[in-house]
Design a protein around this motif. Structure first.
Motif, short mmCIF file in Angstrom:
data_model
loop_
_atom_site.label_atom_id
_atom_site.label_comp_id
_atom_site.label_asym_id
_atom_site.label_seq_id
_atom_site.Cartn_x
_atom_site.Cartn_y
_atom_site.Cartn_z
N THR A 1 0.83 -1.21 0.00
CA THR A 1 0.00 0.00 0.00
C THR A 1 0.87 1.25 0.00
N ALA A 2 1.92 1.24 0.81
CA ALA A 2 2.83 2.37 0.87
C ALA A 2 3.55 2.58 -0.47
N ALA A 3 3.71 1.50 -1.24
CA ALA A 3 4.37 1.58 -2.55
C ALA A 3 3.42 2.05 -3.65
N GLY A 4 2.15 2.29 -3.30
CA GLY A 4 1.20 2.82 -4.27
C GLY A 4 0.22 1.82 -4.83
N GLU A 5 0.27 0.58 -4.33
CA GLU A 5 -0.67 -0.43 -4.80
C GLU A 5 -1.97 -0.37 -4.00
N THR A 6 -3.08 -0.70 -4.66
CA THR A 6 -4.35 -0.87 -3.98
C THR A 6 -4.49 -2.36 -3.69
N VAL A 7 -4.51 -2.71 -2.41
CA VAL A 7 -4.39 -4.11 -1.99
C VAL A 7 -5.63 -4.54 -1.22
N CYS A 8 -6.09 -5.76 -1.47
CA CYS A 8 -7.17 -6.31 -0.67
C CYS A 8 -6.84 -7.76 -0.31
N THR A 9 -7.39 -8.22 0.79
CA THR A 9 -7.21 -9.61 1.20
C THR A 9 -8.33 -10.43 0.57
N LEU A 10 -7.95 -11.24 -0.41
CA LEU A 10 -8.95 -11.99 -1.19
C LEU A 10 -9.47 -13.23 -0.49
N GLY A 11 -8.59 -13.91 0.24
CA GLY A 11 -8.98 -15.18 0.85
C GLY A 11 -7.76 -15.94 1.28
N THR A 12 -7.86 -17.27 1.23
CA THR A 12 -6.77 -18.11 1.74
C THR A 12 -6.56 -19.33 0.85
N VAL A 13 -5.44 -19.97 1.08
CA VAL A 13 -5.15 -21.27 0.47
C VAL A 13 -5.73 -22.35 1.38
N ALA A 14 -6.45 -23.29 0.80
CA ALA A 14 -7.13 -24.33 1.59
C ALA A 14 -7.07 -25.65 0.84
N PRO A 15 -7.30 -26.77 1.55
CA PRO A 15 -7.34 -28.06 0.87
C PRO A 15 -8.40 -28.04 -0.23
N GLY A 16 -8.09 -28.68 -1.35
CA GLY A 16 -9.04 -28.72 -2.44
C GLY A 16 -8.34 -28.59 -3.78
N GLN A 17 -9.09 -28.10 -4.74
CA GLN A 17 -8.57 -27.96 -6.10
C GLN A 17 -9.19 -26.74 -6.77
N GLY A 18 -8.40 -26.00 -7.52
CA GLY A 18 -8.92 -24.85 -8.25
C GLY A 18 -9.30 -23.71 -7.33
N VAL A 19 -10.23 -22.88 -7.80
CA VAL A 19 -10.68 -21.71 -7.06
C VAL A 19 -12.15 -21.85 -6.73
N SER A 20 -12.48 -21.67 -5.46
CA SER A 20 -13.88 -21.63 -5.04
C SER A 20 -14.20 -20.22 -4.56
N TYR A 21 -15.42 -19.77 -4.88
CA TYR A 21 -15.82 -18.41 -4.60
C TYR A 21 -16.97 -18.38 -3.61
N THR A 22 -16.93 -17.38 -2.74
CA THR A 22 -18.09 -17.08 -1.89
C THR A 22 -18.45 -15.61 -2.12
N GLY A 23 -19.67 -15.26 -1.78
CA GLY A 23 -20.09 -13.89 -1.95
C GLY A 23 -20.52 -13.59 -3.38
#
Length: 348
Positions: free
Chosen positions: A323-345
């Protein structure tokens, strides 16, 4: 050699060598701006030299990447706004290199056209030089190909080639584990993927490139040509600070296809779609085309141009540093057991 009637020349066949030479002379100052430690030779030789030891490497592993700008070029050519596509070209290559943990060192470009327009080509290559300056790599060579009959009048194509290095054993991804945090770095728009669909959606909307953009100031063409964001310097600084385990450049395939490429077998990504707001350009396209969220997420970056996988104990500090370097940053989620990408919301 005997004197006599002049025969057919190369220029008669449509290739102007003098124009090519004039272009090289014009872009030399732009290329010189990109010089960095390790640069040995300038433009004009049969090959380009780079000194890895002078660049500060002891036991380097080289990493190479090549890419283009895709059909985004069609908009640039049709509107005459060609200055930013050179930045796109560099970004598409160097943003990939940094995902391997490599520092981009030098760049070469390939510019092909039917008839060389020196002024237009110079604008493109000066954009390439600007992209190199922003990412800390040297523009040390390239090729300008004038090929009559291969391209319609005014058309051109681009390809880029980047070479980077890292010390042996520092490659990424490395050590990705369950519980790692996913930090998303905002994009600057559509970047350089999905433009065949973008162009179709603009056609469906009934708007022209010079129409007022529905979601931002400027013409529709100008806004859609916003250059790809360069993540190299803040990403490398984060890697050097410690705690970064992987980087994923979100290009064609979106979050859905690109994030799994850096995750080991047996681990997937859980992403909260409410963690960031869908930028207006993507909301407009989804509305115009009636595009389902799943299709958006596997076609466009949807506002997230780079994902950083970091250890949980370093997530807060790296978030603050980026953020201090000028990037807009958000916490998207976490790494979890499974495969691929799962979405909530909900994406929106």
């Amino acid at each position: 050699m005997t004197s006599g009637k002049n025969g057919i020349t190369y220029a008669d066949a449509g290739v102007d060598i003098d124009a090519g030479n004039a272009l090289v002379e014009r872009i030399k100052p732009a290329a010189k701006r990109t010089n960095r430690p390790g640069t040995v030779s300038g433009l004009g030789g049969f090959g380009a030299l780079f000194d890895l030891k002078a660049a500060g490497y002891n036991d380097p592993v080289l990493v190479a990447a090549t890419d283009g700008v895709g059909t985004k070029l069609r908009i640039a050519i049709d509107t005459g706004h060609v200055d930013g596509v050179g930045i796109d070209l560099v970004a598409m290559c160097v943003n990939d290199l940094v995902c391997q943990g490599a520092e981009p060192l030098f760049f070469l470009d390939y510019f092909a056209t039917g008839k060389l327009d020196t002024a237009s080509a110079a604008r493109v290559i000066e954009g390439i030089a600007e992209g190199c300056v922003r990412s800390g790599c040297a523009l040390i060579g390239g090729e300008t190909a004038e090929m009559p009959g291969m391209y319609p009048a005014g058309d051109f194509d681009l390809a880029g080639f980047a070479v980077g290095a890292m010390e042996r054993g520092t490659d990424l991804p490395q050590g990705v584990a369950e519980g790692d945090v996913l930090l998303g770095l905002a994009s600057d728009g559509v970047h350089s993927n999905g433009y065949s669909l973008v162009r179709k959606l603009v056609e469906v909307s009934g708007l022209g490139w010079e129409a007022n953009c529905p979601w931002a100031d400027g013409s529709l063409g100008e806004v859609l040509l916003t250059p790809t964001r360069l993540y190299v310097k803040p990403a490398l600084d984060a890697v050097r600070a410690g705690g970064v385990r992987a980087l994923a450049h979100i290009t064609g395939g979106g979050l859905t296809e690109n994030l799994p490429r850096v995750l080991p077998e047996g681990l997937g990504a859980r992403i909260d779609l409410g963690a960031w707001k869908l930028p207006p350009v993507f909301a407009w396209m989804a509305q115009v085309g009636g595009i389902a969220p799943a299709e958006m997420l596997k076609t466009f970056n949807c506002g997230i141009g780079m994902v950083m996988v970091v250890s949980a104990d370093r997530a807060e500090a790296l978030h603050a540093q980026l953020t201090a370097a000028g990037e807009t940053v958000c916490t998207l989620g976490t790494v979890a057991p499974g495969q691929g990408v799962s979405y909530t919301g909900t994406l929106g």
